[in-house]
Design an enzyme around this catalytic site. Structure first.
Site, PDB file in Angstrom:
ATOM      1  N   LYS A   1       0.845  -1.181   0.000  1.00 40.99           N
ATOM      2  CA  LYS A   1       0.000   0.000   0.000  1.00 40.99           C
ATOM      3  C   LYS A   1       0.883   1.234   0.000  1.00 40.99           C
ATOM      4  CE  LYS A   1      -3.283   2.656   2.826  1.00 40.99           C
ATOM      5  NZ  LYS A   1      -4.103   2.700   4.054  1.00 40.99           N
TER       6      LYS A   1
ATOM      7  N   GLU B   1     -11.779  10.588  -4.373  1.00 38.34           N
ATOM      8  CA  GLU B   1     -11.668  10.560  -2.915  1.00 38.34           C
ATOM      9  C   GLU B   1     -10.908  11.771  -2.392  1.00 38.34           C
ATOM     10  OE1 GLU B   1      -9.367   7.848   0.406  1.00 38.34           O
ATOM     11  OE2 GLU B   1     -10.460   6.803  -1.187  1.00 38.34           O
TER      12      GLU B   1
ATOM     13  N   GLU C   1      -7.061  -2.689   2.696  1.00 32.54           N
ATOM     14  CA  GLU C   1      -6.307  -1.470   3.016  1.00 32.54           C
ATOM     15  C   GLU C   1      -6.374  -1.180   4.506  1.00 32.54           C
ATOM     16  OE1 GLU C   1      -6.636   3.343   2.167  1.00 32.54           O
ATOM     17  OE2 GLU C   1      -7.729   1.953   0.877  1.00 32.54           O
TER      18      GLU C   1
ATOM     19  N   GLU D   1      -8.942  11.562  12.769  1.00 30.33           N
ATOM     20  CA  GLU D   1      -8.201  10.338  13.103  1.00 30.33           C
ATOM     21  C   GLU D   1      -7.290  10.516  14.311  1.00 30.33           C
ATOM     22  OE1 GLU D   1      -5.464   6.926  10.906  1.00 30.33           O
ATOM     23  OE2 GLU D   1      -6.296   8.592   9.753  1.00 30.33           O
TER      24      GLU D   1
END
Length: 371
Positions: A117, A352, A215, A171
């Site tokens: 990733k 996104e 992911e 986050e």
């Protein structure tokens, strides 16, 4: 926790992420408490960690600290007229970069250094005829109550104007209170829709997306592996849950634990240990960071780094520096990224990033849906 500070008593000697824990310990050992007024004599370091682990951080002991907001005569609007927007790179160039990354990942085959990733970002540069007001932007970002708002000074920038990192992060990288720690990583995202049925469909599609679940699992695994040596207990649910902001759906997992020796490790040290997670860099970390340097044509600075605080007892909280802008006078730079794994679609990843830009753009009175 709400934390508002003013002034600077001392700056933590700057350094890299690998040295942050030791520098914090030494700082507090050399800075005895002065009096009993914690507002006037705070025992807390606040500031930001850059994306690049080898670049200098920016933390300081404030002059005053409180849990209530300071008073600032903000402008009516955080925007400075009608800023000129330059996409760096353009949406089309970003899609090409994603395609190149996917080709590179496939070409590596089963090599031990294979990148599973990589998180690729793009930037918007806003130039105005008058200075932006970072305090007004901070105020206007409160429209998203699910995010942690922040405004962090980064020192003098171009022309002597103060650089400030302003944003509303969804986050949590790490928090520590006594023995208890909490991390709440987000990875796997979908843009929200004003149409309720389409919005619900996007959320349910995200929950069952193999690409997004893979992911997300990479991020949870990396954080669990990094924290395990420090903890006597560490737990996470087997599947992620939906987390929403005004503009995005995310997959999120609450990771909770109890550390072995809470007096020997600070929140800042744990933040430096985890940063950057696969949520903002990739996996494996070092190889993904190398790919980011190869493919991105700019320095991320403090975007996708971490901002927060730690006190003399080692408690604190650090959020990932997302949904943010770096402001310096009449210039602002916004950032947004997307996680690229096998199965990623370049156009969908670009969309996104456009969705993630909206949090700050809307607070600035802009809504460039074509970005």
């Amino acid at each position: 926790m709400r934390l508002f500070t003013t002034g600077v008593q001392r700056r933590l000697p700057p350094g890299t992420a690998a040295t942050l824990g030791e520098r914090v310990r030494r700082f507090f050992a050399d800075s005895p408490a002065i009096g009993d007024n914690l507002e006037a004599s705070p025992r807390v370091l606040v500031g930001a960690i850059p994306f690049d682990r080898d670049e200098d951080d920016c933390l300081f002991l404030p002059g005053h600290a409180a849990n209530r907001a300071w008073s600032h005569p903000a402008q009516t609007s955080s925007s400075a007229g009608s800023p000129r927007i330059t996409a760096e790179p353009s949406r089309e160039a970003y899609q090409d970069t994603v395609a190149r990354a996917l080709a590179s990942m496939r070409a590596s085959g089963a090599e031990a250094s294979r990148v599973e990733k990589v998180v690729l970002s793009r930037s918007l540069r806003l130039e105005a005829d008058a200075p932006f007001d970072p305090f007004a932007l901070f105020r206007d970002l409160k429209a998203d109550p699910s995010a942690a708002r922040f405004l962090v000074p980064l020192g003098a920038g171009k022309g002597g104007a103060m650089r400030r990192l302003v944003g509303a992060s969804p986050e949590l990288l790490i928090s520590k209170r006594g023995r208890a720690i909490l991390s709440h990583p987000l990875a796997g995202s979908a843009r929200r829709s004003p149409d309720l049925s389409q919005d619900e469909a996007a959320a349910q599609a995200l929950l069952t997306s193999d690409k997004d679940l893979r992911e997300h699992a990479l991020v949870v695994e990396a954080i669990m592996d990094a924290l395990a040596p420090y903890c006597r207990e560490l737990r996470a649910p087997p599947v992620p849950a939906l987390v929403s902001t005004r503009t995005m759906w995310h997959l999120g997992t609450r990771i909770e634990g109890l550390v072995h020796r809470p007096d020997e490790v600070s929140a800042a040290e744990l933040a430096a240990l985890l940063h950057p997670t696969p949520a903002v860099c990739g996996a494996p970390r070092d190889r993904a960071a190398e790919m980011i340097r190869e493919l991105e044509a700019y320095d991320r600075g403090f975007y996708a780094g971490a901002m927060g605080w730690t006190n003399a007892a080692g408690d604190g909280a650090w959020h990932v520096s997302l949904r943010c802008a770096e402001i310096c006078g009449a210039e602002a730079r916004l950032y947004a990224g997307a996680g690229i794994v096998e199965g990623s679609d370049p156009a969908a990843e670009a969309d996104e990033t456009s969705g993630k830009f909206q949090a700050v753009l809307r607070a600035l009175g802009m809504d460039e849906t074509s970005l």
